[in-house]
Design a protein around this motif. Structure first.
Motif, short mmCIF file in Angstrom:
data_model
loop_
_atom_site.label_atom_id
_atom_site.label_comp_id
_atom_site.label_asym_id
_atom_site.label_seq_id
_atom_site.Cartn_x
_atom_site.Cartn_y
_atom_site.Cartn_z
N PHE A 1 -9.32 32.33 81.43
CA PHE A 1 -9.25 30.90 81.10
C PHE A 1 -7.80 30.48 80.87
CE2 PHE A 1 -13.83 30.38 79.25
CZ PHE A 1 -14.35 30.59 80.52
N ASN A 2 -7.02 31.37 80.24
CA ASN A 2 -5.59 31.08 80.09
C ASN A 2 -4.96 30.76 81.44
OD1 ASN A 2 -5.31 31.45 77.32
ND2 ASN A 2 -4.79 33.62 77.50
N LEU A 3 -5.35 31.53 82.44
CA LEU A 3 -4.79 31.35 83.77
C LEU A 3 -5.15 29.97 84.33
CD1 LEU A 3 -3.26 32.43 86.22
CD2 LEU A 3 -5.38 33.56 86.96
N VAL A 4 -6.40 29.56 84.14
CA VAL A 4 -6.81 28.24 84.65
C VAL A 4 -6.08 27.13 83.88
CG1 VAL A 4 -8.74 26.67 85.04
CG2 VAL A 4 -9.07 29.13 85.34
N ARG B 1 14.92 33.32 84.52
CA ARG B 1 14.35 33.47 85.86
C ARG B 1 12.93 32.93 85.85
NH1 ARG B 1 15.26 38.28 84.93
NH2 ARG B 1 17.48 38.64 84.73
N PRO B 2 12.79 31.61 85.97
CA PRO B 2 11.45 31.06 85.88
C PRO B 2 10.61 31.47 87.08
CG PRO B 2 13.04 29.35 86.47
CD PRO B 2 13.81 30.61 86.24
N LEU B 3 9.32 31.61 86.84
CA LEU B 3 8.41 31.92 87.93
C LEU B 3 8.39 30.76 88.91
CD1 LEU B 3 5.50 33.23 85.72
CD2 LEU B 3 6.96 34.61 87.21
N LYS B 4 8.19 31.10 90.15
CA LYS B 4 8.24 30.07 91.19
C LYS B 4 6.87 29.71 91.72
CE LYS B 4 12.61 29.06 92.35
NZ LYS B 4 13.53 30.16 92.15
N ARG B 5 6.69 28.44 91.99
CA ARG B 5 5.52 27.96 92.70
C ARG B 5 5.56 28.49 94.14
NH1 ARG B 5 3.04 22.07 92.34
NH2 ARG B 5 3.65 22.45 90.20
N ALA B 6 4.40 28.78 94.71
CA ALA B 6 4.36 29.25 96.10
C ALA B 6 3.35 28.41 96.86
CB ALA B 6 3.99 30.73 96.15
N ALA C 1 -3.59 41.29 75.18
CA ALA C 1 -3.98 40.51 76.35
C ALA C 1 -2.76 39.87 76.98
CB ALA C 1 -5.00 39.45 75.96
N ARG C 2 -2.91 39.40 78.18
CA ARG C 2 -1.83 38.73 78.87
C ARG C 2 -2.07 37.24 78.78
NH1 ARG C 2 -0.83 39.59 85.27
NH2 ARG C 2 1.01 38.25 85.38
N ARG C 3 -1.00 36.47 78.62
CA ARG C 3 -1.15 35.03 78.50
C ARG C 3 -0.27 34.33 79.50
NH1 ARG C 3 0.69 30.41 76.09
NH2 ARG C 3 -0.88 29.12 75.09
N PRO C 4 -0.85 33.97 80.66
CA PRO C 4 -0.06 33.22 81.63
C PRO C 4 0.45 31.91 81.03
CG PRO C 4 -2.31 33.58 82.43
CD PRO C 4 -2.22 34.22 81.10
N GLU C 5 1.69 31.59 81.32
CA GLU C 5 2.31 30.36 80.81
C GLU C 5 2.42 29.33 81.93
OE1 GLU C 5 3.53 29.71 77.77
OE2 GLU C 5 3.26 31.68 76.84
N PRO C 6 2.37 28.04 81.58
CA PRO C 6 2.56 27.01 82.60
C PRO C 6 3.94 27.13 83.25
CG PRO C 6 1.78 26.03 80.56
CD PRO C 6 2.13 27.45 80.25
N GLU C 7 4.03 26.60 84.44
CA GLU C 7 5.30 26.53 85.14
C GLU C 7 6.33 25.85 84.25
OE1 GLU C 7 4.25 26.02 89.38
OE2 GLU C 7 5.49 24.26 89.18
#
Ligand SMILES: [Zn+2]
Lengths: 214, 216
Positions: free
Chosen positions: A24-27, A83-88, B130-136
């Motif tokens: 859910f974090n991912l969504v 180094r921010p993650l990049k949109r693809a 747990a892993r916590r993806p962060e917004p762009e």
């Protein structure tokens, strides 16, 4: 991108509090990447966390803690470059991170009728997958035995209630009975997460039905 | 707090650590009086973080540590960590503050809010693994010289929220606290907080709109 279907307050608050399962974090992180409205609402819930911390009772640190921390930071470099993650392509950064690149990197598995899915590696308390649904095909679901979030990345789907286009999120629970179908035209690609256990046999029979009728 | 002065002397900082310590103690005394901090003596926490960022100012860091570390520790203990783990994690959180000071944008969030997000992430690692993806991340800051009016607003937002939290009916406040201490599952979290979140949302929304205009 004109987003009409947003995250709920409880989901944003749970994300701010750090209490959602990874899938859910991912969504949530993916939707917030696309949606300034929800980004601002998320910031307001994080501010609640800040206000709580500020008014928090204190728990005394041990006497040498500051000295220890001072020693520790002496050896730490202050990272200067971020180094921010990049949109693809159609994948916002947090999702691209899970896929390991753009949509071309996804390892799809055929479910029949041109529908494909790819399960993403997350913690077990909820699961996340990408769905690839050609126009006119039903969106696979699990009969909603838990909470299910479906975020559109490309194309659109419709159900009895509404249309869901890029960036829109559908939030379905057990009570919801509906049959989302991908719109004709561009292939619909969604990120879906559920906290019900993934049961493949719940998906297959529904997709197999058209075959059985032949 | 008894050991504060001694600790401060150990740091060979170029800036007066006593000055920070004095301000910090005033805040603490008021807290002990358990009054809502209506007339709280302000410490400009954001300015201290910028001193850490720009000058590796150890005295500024010490002042931040004395204020925030005990709060982070309490937060983690209420989230289920034992005292030893909470102390270790509070140290980690403060070390992260030192390392990531360049990522702090005082025109978007108060220091308390920023520290909260670091503490929350540390808790997810430590307690939930747990892993916590962060917004762009957005390409919007932090700027070398943040707009002081915006910095003040972000700080005041946190203070207003704190006051509003204190005024909530006990039951409602307890629900929000339990949510933030990880004591409620996401399906148990109530939608209505009764808190004035609209102003914060609007402020961030406006800043985002400005950013989008600059980018286009
Ligand atoms: Zn939204």
């Amino acid at each position: 991108m004109s987003i009409r279907h947003h995250l709920t307050d409880p989901l944003l608050m749970a994300y701010a509090a750090g209490e959602l399962p990874e899938a859910f974090n991912l969504v949530v992180a993916t939707h917030v990447s696309l949606c300034d409205e929800c980004r601002a609402r998320l910031a307001s819930f994080e501010a609640v966390g800040g206000a709580m911390l500020e008014t928090e009772d204190v728990a005394a640190m041990s006497e040498d803690s500051l000295a220890l921390c001072m020693d520790r930071i002496s050896g730490l470099s202050q990272a200067t470059a971020r180094r921010p993650l990049k949109r693809a392509g159609i994948l916002p950064a947090p999702l691209a991170d899970y896929v390991g690149g753009g949509i071309g990197k996804v390892k799809w598995r055929n479910l029949g009728m041109g529908v494909k899915q790819a399960i993403l590696p997350t913690g077990k308390d909820a699961s996340a997958r990408l769905l690839y649904i050609p126009g006119g095909q039903a969106v696979p679901d699990h009969g909603h035995r838990g909470l299910e979030l479906t975020l559109v990345l490309q194309g659109a789907f419709r159900d009895e209630t509404d249309r869901f286009g890029p960036g829109d999120i559908e939030i379905a629970d057990e009570a919801m009975q509906h049959t989302p179908v991908a719109e004709e035209g561009e292939v619909c690609i969604c990120l879906a997460a559920t906290d019900a256990p993934l049961k493949f046999n719940a998906i297959i029979p529904r997709l197999a039905q058209p075959f059985l009728r032949i | 707090m008894m050991f504060e002065a001694r600790q401060a002397e150990k740091t060979d900082a170029p800036f007066s650590s006593q000055q920070y310590a004095a301000k910090d103690q005033k805040v603490s005394r008021r807290k002990e009086g358990s009054a809502v901090q209506a007339d709280q003596v302000e410490t400009d926490w954001a300015a201290l973080v910028l001193r850490v960022r720009d000058h590796q100012d150890r005295a500024a860091f010490a002042a931040l540590f004395r204020h925030f570390a005990p709060r982070v520790k309490a937060f983690l203990m209420k989230s289920g960590a034992d005292a030893t783990l909470a102390e270790e994690c509070a140290q980690d959180v403060m070390a992260t503050l030192w390392q990531k000071a360049h990522l702090f944008d005082p025109s978007r969030a108060s220091v308390a809010t920023w520290v909260f997000t670091i503490a929350r992430n540390r808790r997810i690692d430590a307690l939930r693994k747990a892993r916590r993806p962060e917004p762009e991340e957005l390409p919007w800051g932090p700027e070398p010289e943040p707009d002081q009016a915006e910095v003040l607003e972000a700080q005041q937002d946190t203070e207003r929220l704190g006051a509003a939290l204190a005024q909530l009916p006990e039951k409602q406040r307890a629900l929000i606290e339990r949510a933030f201490y990880g004591d409620l599952s996401h399906s148990e979290i109530a939608a209505e907080t009764g808190l004035p979140l609209g102003t914060i949302k609007s402020r961030i929304r406006l800043a985002l709109e400005r950013l989008r205009q600059q980018m286009s």
